[in-house]
Scaffold this active site. Sequence first.
Site, PDB file in Angstrom:
ATOM      1  N   CYS A  46      10.316  -1.677   4.601  1.00 15.71           N
ATOM      2  CA  CYS A  46      10.682  -3.062   4.883  1.00 15.71           C
ATOM      3  C   CYS A  46       9.406  -3.910   4.795  1.00 15.71           C
ATOM      4  CB  CYS A  46      11.284  -3.293   6.260  1.00 15.71           C
ATOM      5  SG  CYS A  46      12.815  -2.403   6.509  1.00 15.71           S
ATOM      6  N   LYS A  88       8.101   2.074  -1.499  1.00 11.65           N
ATOM      7  CA  LYS A  88       6.722   2.416  -1.820  1.00 11.65           C
ATOM      8  C   LYS A  88       5.945   2.914  -0.601  1.00 11.65           C
ATOM      9  CE  LYS A  88       3.111   2.335  -4.565  1.00 11.65           C
ATOM     10  NZ  LYS A  88       3.074   3.408  -5.590  1.00 11.65           N
TER      11      LYS A  88
HETATM   12  C1  AGP Z   1       5.159   9.164  -5.325  1.00 11.02           C
HETATM   13  O1  AGP Z   1       5.575   8.747  -6.559  1.00 11.02           O
HETATM   14  C2  AGP Z   1       5.857   8.681  -4.157  1.00 11.02           C
HETATM   15  N1  AGP Z   1       6.194   7.338  -4.216  1.00 11.02           N
HETATM   16  C3  AGP Z   1       5.460   9.230  -2.809  1.00 11.02           C
HETATM   17  O2  AGP Z   1       5.522  10.613  -2.878  1.00 11.02           O
HETATM   18  C4  AGP Z   1       4.098   8.804  -2.184  1.00 11.02           C
HETATM   19  O3  AGP Z   1       3.051   9.367  -2.890  1.00 11.02           O
HETATM   20  C5  AGP Z   1       4.082   9.220  -0.710  1.00 11.02           C
HETATM   21  O4  AGP Z   1       5.106   8.546  -0.043  1.00 11.02           O
HETATM   22  C6  AGP Z   1       2.766   8.975  -0.034  1.00 11.02           C
HETATM   23  O5  AGP Z   1       2.412   7.635  -0.020  1.00 11.02           O
HETATM   24  P1  AGP Z   1       0.948   7.170   0.313  1.00 11.02           P
HETATM   25  O6  AGP Z   1       0.066   7.690  -0.769  1.00 11.02           O
HETATM   26  O7  AGP Z   1       1.012   5.670   0.338  1.00 11.02           O
HETATM   27  O8  AGP Z   1       0.586   7.748   1.640  1.00 11.02           O
END
Ligand code: AGP
Length: 590
Positions: free
Chosen positions: A2, A585
Amino acid sequence: MCGIYGCVGTKNAVASAIAGLQKLEYRGYDSAGIAYINGKNKIEIVKALGNVENLKNQVNEKVFSRLSIAHTRWATHGKTTIENCHPHFSENFVLVHNGIIENFEELKNEINEKTYSETDSEIIVKLIEKIYKNFSNNSMENDKKILFSIKKATEKMKGSWAVILLCKNNPKKMFVFKNKSPLILATNNKESIVASDINAINGDEKSKFKYFNLNDFNIAEISENNIKIYDKNLKKIKLKEIKKQCEIINLNNNYKHKMIKEINEIPFAICETKKRIKNKDFKKLISQMPSFSQITIVGCGTAYHAGLYGKYIFEKYLGVNVNVELASEYRYKTQIKNENELVIAISQSGETADTLAAIEIAKKKGAKTAVITNVCSSTITRMCDYVILTHAGTEVAVAATKSYITQILALYLLAYKTINKRISKNIGQVAKTIIDLYDYNFFKSFEKMQKFFFIGRLCDSASAQEASLKLKEIAYVHSEGYPAGELKHGTLSLVDDNSLVVAIITQKSVLEKTLNAVHEVRARGAKVIVLSQFDNEIKNENLFKLPKANEDIMPLFSILPLQLFAYNFSLSKGLNPDMPKNLAKSVTVE
Ligand code: AGP
């Protein structure tokens, strides 16, 4: 997850909030909503299902307003419905919330009132309302009553939150408070903006803004010309200014999707990271590296895969034992205390809830902590002893691409610099060559397969897992990423003539061993693609030839065609690779 945005003193507060929300959309895109103070000092609320564009189509962006709060949602409690969409409201209050209230059922019972939504956020606003009403016979100023209500409510709340609150009885102010969820405050003393991410902040005269991180349990009371910050006891405090803003790579916007834009920025991101990683903390950490007897790397998803590469490169060159742990597991597992332990978190966003919790635990057990992150103003940078910044620039597409490659580069540089080994040249150029070499036609015919397997050994097995995650994430196909030797211990039973097996072979020492696995899957009817620089040794294979480079940095390159394949596959299924369903994200909730 969010995204929240609030602005006061802005010439056109509705348009500003919508523009801000569009930059926060990567955090969630199930539904969006806005509350603004209109020309008659009344609060108007507009909500829309789907992405921010839908909300934009429903509001009049030119309407007179100097104050607005807005929200883009990634559903945690309750389905994607208008009732569950923010802002949430009670008789006197309206709010937007990012986070999760873990004890919301308990609080709901305490409020003992009918609710209109299934959300935990509605409970916050109703709880504040209830406490506020208890002050109704009190002669205290209204602002004070609001502050006390927030204080008392947050003392009861468990979980994570970043909240922007409006009160009908004081329509010229917003009240902002947080715990664990990120929130940045920007102000030039006339106009003030709060947002979940520094990059979302726009504004009338942005160049004059100063930026601040609100700390957990601080409350900000913000009007056009005035900001007051209180600590948890409602004592006035001052915030520390964030000195430097993160630079944003914005090379070219003529791409159909953010993901392909970000993949094309990889060569530049590599050069930037290589050039600029050497800050004070980086130098300090490489001088300390030999003193650690145990290194633990924590991260989630793609960042965890980068950690697997870290294990490979650190153990190979530093001779130290390295454990790689999923942050979501590490935070709950039995901790074994090691003398001289370094815990390295890897996180693009620096806001992933599990990774933050893992670092908190590492600190409690007395380990030194470091983070490899792409966001210099993120929460994790304030927690760790050493902050190693990658310079990938803003990454918005949900699928991590350039951030992953720069994380691997950072780990490679840490290992090589610690032992004073010569760093490979032209890494950015090699990445560019691969992007140019990539031809979708090479992969396209395999899209009709029903099962996808990615295999490799040593650091190639990390790449295999990452490639598989990309495909699942944005093309919605089931796939597996495996250390090549593991297939025959169970998974081989799934391999048949409806399977594509992609073998990544960049490490000479295990070339023949991985080729054995290739023969085994082909014998079971699978189609095979091999990604390798060893074209002399690998004959009669469907080979995607990688450029020759130092083996230790090949994982930077071998993942590139597979990121591109996932992107094209997603497009060919008519999907939006930037916004895969059910995901966001920045995973700021557990
Ligand atoms: C990868 O394509 C994902 N969106 C996801 O696995 C991501 O890498 C994970 O949520 C960790 O996020 P961060 O690197 O912001 O901690």
